[in-house]
Design a protein around this motif. Structure first.
Motif, PDB file in Angstrom:
ATOM      1  N   LEU A 153     125.960 -16.199  -5.333  1.00  0.00           N
ATOM      2  CA  LEU A 153     125.716 -14.852  -4.804  1.00  0.00           C
ATOM      3  C   LEU A 153     124.987 -14.005  -5.845  1.00  0.00           C
ATOM      4  O   LEU A 153     124.007 -13.320  -5.546  1.00  0.00           O
ATOM      5  CB  LEU A 153     127.036 -14.175  -4.413  1.00  0.00           C
ATOM      6  N   ALA A 154     125.468 -14.039  -7.068  1.00  0.00           N
ATOM      7  CA  ALA A 154     124.870 -13.220  -8.128  1.00  0.00           C
ATOM      8  C   ALA A 154     123.441 -13.656  -8.420  1.00  0.00           C
ATOM      9  O   ALA A 154     122.530 -12.832  -8.508  1.00  0.00           O
ATOM     10  CB  ALA A 154     125.731 -13.306  -9.399  1.00  0.00           C
ATOM     11  N   MET A 155     123.241 -14.952  -8.561  1.00  0.00           N
ATOM     12  CA  MET A 155     121.892 -15.445  -8.899  1.00  0.00           C
ATOM     13  C   MET A 155     120.913 -15.171  -7.763  1.00  0.00           C
ATOM     14  O   MET A 155     119.776 -14.754  -8.000  1.00  0.00           O
ATOM     15  CB  MET A 155     121.951 -16.948  -9.200  1.00  0.00           C
ATOM     16  N   THR A 156     121.347 -15.397  -6.519  1.00  0.00           N
ATOM     17  CA  THR A 156     120.433 -15.197  -5.386  1.00  0.00           C
ATOM     18  C   THR A 156     120.041 -13.726  -5.278  1.00  0.00           C
ATOM     19  O   THR A 156     118.869 -13.404  -5.025  1.00  0.00           O
ATOM     20  CB  THR A 156     121.072 -15.697  -4.080  1.00  0.00           C
ATOM     21  N   GLU A 157     120.993 -12.828  -5.490  1.00  0.00           N
ATOM     22  CA  GLU A 157     120.647 -11.402  -5.434  1.00  0.00           C
ATOM     23  C   GLU A 157     119.690 -11.024  -6.565  1.00  0.00           C
ATOM     24  O   GLU A 157     118.707 -10.301  -6.353  1.00  0.00           O
ATOM     25  CB  GLU A 157     121.904 -10.533  -5.490  1.00  0.00           C
ATOM     26  N   ALA A 158     119.968 -11.531  -7.762  1.00  0.00           N
ATOM     27  CA  ALA A 158     119.107 -11.214  -8.909  1.00  0.00           C
ATOM     28  C   ALA A 158     117.686 -11.731  -8.696  1.00  0.00           C
ATOM     29  O   ALA A 158     116.716 -11.071  -9.088  1.00  0.00           O
ATOM     30  CB  ALA A 158     119.703 -11.806 -10.190  1.00  0.00           C
ATOM     31  N   ILE A 159     117.558 -12.904  -8.086  1.00  0.00           N
ATOM     32  CA  ILE A 159     116.237 -13.493  -7.826  1.00  0.00           C
ATOM     33  C   ILE A 159     115.547 -12.757  -6.680  1.00  0.00           C
ATOM     34  O   ILE A 159     114.373 -12.368  -6.788  1.00  0.00           O
ATOM     35  CB  ILE A 159     116.375 -14.994  -7.483  1.00  0.00           C
ATOM     36  N   ALA A 160     116.267 -12.530  -5.579  1.00  0.00           N
ATOM     37  CA  ALA A 160     115.634 -11.997  -4.359  1.00  0.00           C
ATOM     38  C   ALA A 160     115.047 -10.609  -4.588  1.00  0.00           C
ATOM     39  O   ALA A 160     113.985 -10.285  -4.053  1.00  0.00           O
ATOM     40  CB  ALA A 160     116.643 -11.969  -3.220  1.00  0.00           C
ATOM     41  N   ARG A 161     115.720  -9.787  -5.403  1.00  0.00           N
ATOM     42  CA  ARG A 161     115.207  -8.431  -5.608  1.00  0.00           C
ATOM     43  C   ARG A 161     113.919  -8.421  -6.429  1.00  0.00           C
ATOM     44  O   ARG A 161     113.237  -7.391  -6.505  1.00  0.00           O
ATOM     45  CB  ARG A 161     116.266  -7.517  -6.232  1.00  0.00           C
ATOM     46  N   LEU A 162     113.561  -9.568  -7.012  1.00  0.00           N
ATOM     47  CA  LEU A 162     112.330  -9.670  -7.793  1.00  0.00           C
ATOM     48  C   LEU A 162     111.223 -10.405  -7.041  1.00  0.00           C
ATOM     49  O   LEU A 162     110.135 -10.598  -7.574  1.00  0.00           O
ATOM     50  CB  LEU A 162     112.611 -10.405  -9.118  1.00  0.00           C
ATOM     51  N   LEU A 163     111.489 -10.822  -5.802  1.00  0.00           N
ATOM     52  CA  LEU A 163     110.469 -11.574  -5.063  1.00  0.00           C
ATOM     53  C   LEU A 163     109.245 -10.706  -4.820  1.00  0.00           C
ATOM     54  O   LEU A 163     109.367  -9.524  -4.482  1.00  0.00           O
ATOM     55  CB  LEU A 163     111.029 -12.045  -3.719  1.00  0.00           C
ATOM     56  N   PRO A 164     108.053 -11.288  -4.978  1.00  0.00           N
ATOM     57  CA  PRO A 164     106.838 -10.555  -4.643  1.00  0.00           C
ATOM     58  C   PRO A 164     106.935 -10.051  -3.196  1.00  0.00           C
ATOM     59  O   PRO A 164     107.270 -10.824  -2.298  1.00  0.00           O
ATOM     60  CB  PRO A 164     105.734 -11.616  -4.781  1.00  0.00           C
ATOM     61  N   GLY A 165     106.690  -8.764  -3.001  1.00  0.00           N
ATOM     62  CA  GLY A 165     106.762  -8.187  -1.659  1.00  0.00           C
ATOM     63  C   GLY A 165     108.010  -7.363  -1.414  1.00  0.00           C
ATOM     64  O   GLY A 165     108.058  -6.609  -0.451  1.00  0.00           O
ATOM     65  N   MET A 166     109.032  -7.495  -2.298  1.00  0.00           N
ATOM     66  CA  MET A 166     110.222  -6.652  -2.156  1.00  0.00           C
ATOM     67  C   MET A 166     109.843  -5.235  -2.584  1.00  0.00           C
ATOM     68  O   MET A 166     109.280  -5.055  -3.667  1.00  0.00           O
ATOM     69  CB  MET A 166     111.370  -7.162  -3.030  1.00  0.00           C
ATOM     70  N   VAL A 167     110.175  -4.252  -1.746  1.00  0.00           N
ATOM     71  CA  VAL A 167     109.827  -2.884  -2.120  1.00  0.00           C
ATOM     72  C   VAL A 167     110.664  -2.449  -3.315  1.00  0.00           C
ATOM     73  O   VAL A 167     111.836  -2.802  -3.426  1.00  0.00           O
ATOM     74  CB  VAL A 167     110.016  -1.896  -0.943  1.00  0.00           C
ATOM     75  N   GLY A 168     110.002  -1.693  -4.206  1.00  0.00           N
ATOM     76  CA  GLY A 168     110.702  -1.206  -5.383  1.00  0.00           C
ATOM     77  C   GLY A 168     110.568  -2.104  -6.588  1.00  0.00           C
ATOM     78  O   GLY A 168     111.056  -1.764  -7.652  1.00  0.00           O
ATOM     79  N   ASN A 169     109.918  -3.248  -6.448  1.00  0.00           N
ATOM     80  CA  ASN A 169     109.753  -4.096  -7.639  1.00  0.00           C
ATOM     81  C   ASN A 169     108.286  -4.255  -8.039  1.00  0.00           C
ATOM     82  O   ASN A 169     107.925  -5.240  -8.655  1.00  0.00           O
ATOM     83  CB  ASN A 169     110.425  -5.460  -7.451  1.00  0.00           C
ATOM     84  N   GLU A 170     107.462  -3.237  -7.693  1.00  0.00           N
ATOM     85  CA  GLU A 170     106.045  -3.303  -8.059  1.00  0.00           C
ATOM     86  C   GLU A 170     105.874  -3.376  -9.570  1.00  0.00           C
ATOM     87  O   GLU A 170     104.903  -3.913 -10.075  1.00  0.00           O
ATOM     88  CB  GLU A 170     105.279  -2.099  -7.517  1.00  0.00           C
ATOM     89  N   ALA A 171     106.859  -2.822 -10.313  1.00  0.00           N
ATOM     90  CA  ALA A 171     106.843  -2.965 -11.772  1.00  0.00           C
ATOM     91  C   ALA A 171     106.948  -4.446 -12.119  1.00  0.00           C
ATOM     92  O   ALA A 171     107.223  -5.275 -11.278  1.00  0.00           O
ATOM     93  CB  ALA A 171     107.992  -2.190 -12.389  1.00  0.00           C
ATOM     94  N   SER A 172     106.730  -4.750 -13.385  1.00  0.00           N
ATOM     95  CA  SER A 172     106.663  -6.138 -13.828  1.00  0.00           C
ATOM     96  C   SER A 172     107.963  -6.892 -13.574  1.00  0.00           C
ATOM     97  O   SER A 172     109.040  -6.322 -13.510  1.00  0.00           O
ATOM     98  CB  SER A 172     106.336  -6.177 -15.307  1.00  0.00           C
TER      99      SER A 172
END
Ligand code: JB8
Length: 246
Positions: A153-172
């Motif tokens: 659960l922790a790893m999937t959430e940490a990875i998913a929020r950084l996926l290209p196309g997720m809003v709010g992660n336009e930063a590096s």
């Protein structure tokens, strides 16, 4: 292409949170696809047995290799033309960090998570599947869970929020430029006075330069006080992870 995540576990209900909130939205938006499997579907006895006593003796039970072998044979071959990265959460693995999450979000298109329970999985399962696929044992940190599910659960959430196309992660996707290698500054909202605790006046001043300086100072003080390990790395790193200015 959406990141495909498969999870094999004896507690599929434990992974229900993967359908909620950010992870649910990522799936609805087509950025992520999660499939949870019950390991017991690959047993053949009437009691759907997944464990047995350890050779050599000792406490507890060990997960039998045969159900894992059949489960991984099938799941890892379920997307023709793609190769999964097999991830086994375990306290003896490499530590999963923000950098790990960013690299996985950027570079992988398929992760198969293997959730152990009891005293662990028969060692030959690791040998067999490490020979056939890229395989990592990853640890959340220096503490012990009862199984891999919470780590998934922790790893999937940490990875998913950084996926290209997720809003709010336009930063590096780099940890260093996400956090600057420092802890975050404290945040406040209304009311300005609450139970005798006042919001720091500088934040109400409208002086944006002073606010930025105060926040940076707070980050330095907090990091020095709470995370001397991060502070040392920050001092050693000349450019503090700045992006692109030459
Ligand atoms: C049995 O702490 B952990 C972890 C602990 C475990 C198993 C898997 C992961 C399986 N104990 O990351």
């Amino acid at each position: 292409m959406a990141l495909r995540v498969d999870v094999i576990t004896i507690f599929p209900d434990y992974l229900a949170p993967l359908q909620l909130s950010l992870l649910g939205r990522a799936q609805r938006e087509g950025l992520l696809e999660v499939h949870v499997h019950d390991l017991r579907d690959w047993t053949h006895d009437r009691h759907r047995t997944v464990d047995d006593t350890p050779y050599g003796g000792g406490a507890g039970m060990v997960m039998r290799p045969e159900p894992w072998g059949e489960a991984l044979d099938e799941v890892c071959a379920s997307l023709p033309g793609r190769t999964p990265h097999v991830v086994v959460p375990g306290p003896g693995g490499d530590v999963f960090t923000q950098r790990t999450a960013g690299t996985m979000a950027l570079e992988l298109d398929w992760v198969v998570f293997v959730c152990g329970r009891y005293e662990g999985i028969d060692e030959r399962v690791y040998l067999e599947f490490a020979r056939r696929y890229p395989l990592s044992v990853l640890s959340l940190g220096d503490y012990v869970l009862n199984g891999g599910e919470v780590a998934v659960l922790a790893m999937t959430e940490a990875i998913a929020r950084l996926l290209p196309g997720m809003v709010g992660n336009e930063a590096s996707l780099e940890e260093e430029s996400h956090t600057g290698g420092l802890l975050e500054y404290p945040v406040y909202t209304k009311p300005a006075s609450w139970r005798g605790h006042e919001v720091p006046p500088v934040l109400l001043s409208g002086h944006h330069g002073q606010i930025a300086d105060w926040r940076h100072q707070q980050r330095l003080e907090r990091t020095a006080a709470r995370r001397p390990d991060l502070m040392q790395r920050y001092r050693e790193d000349e450019d503090h992870g700045d992006v692109g200015r030459s």
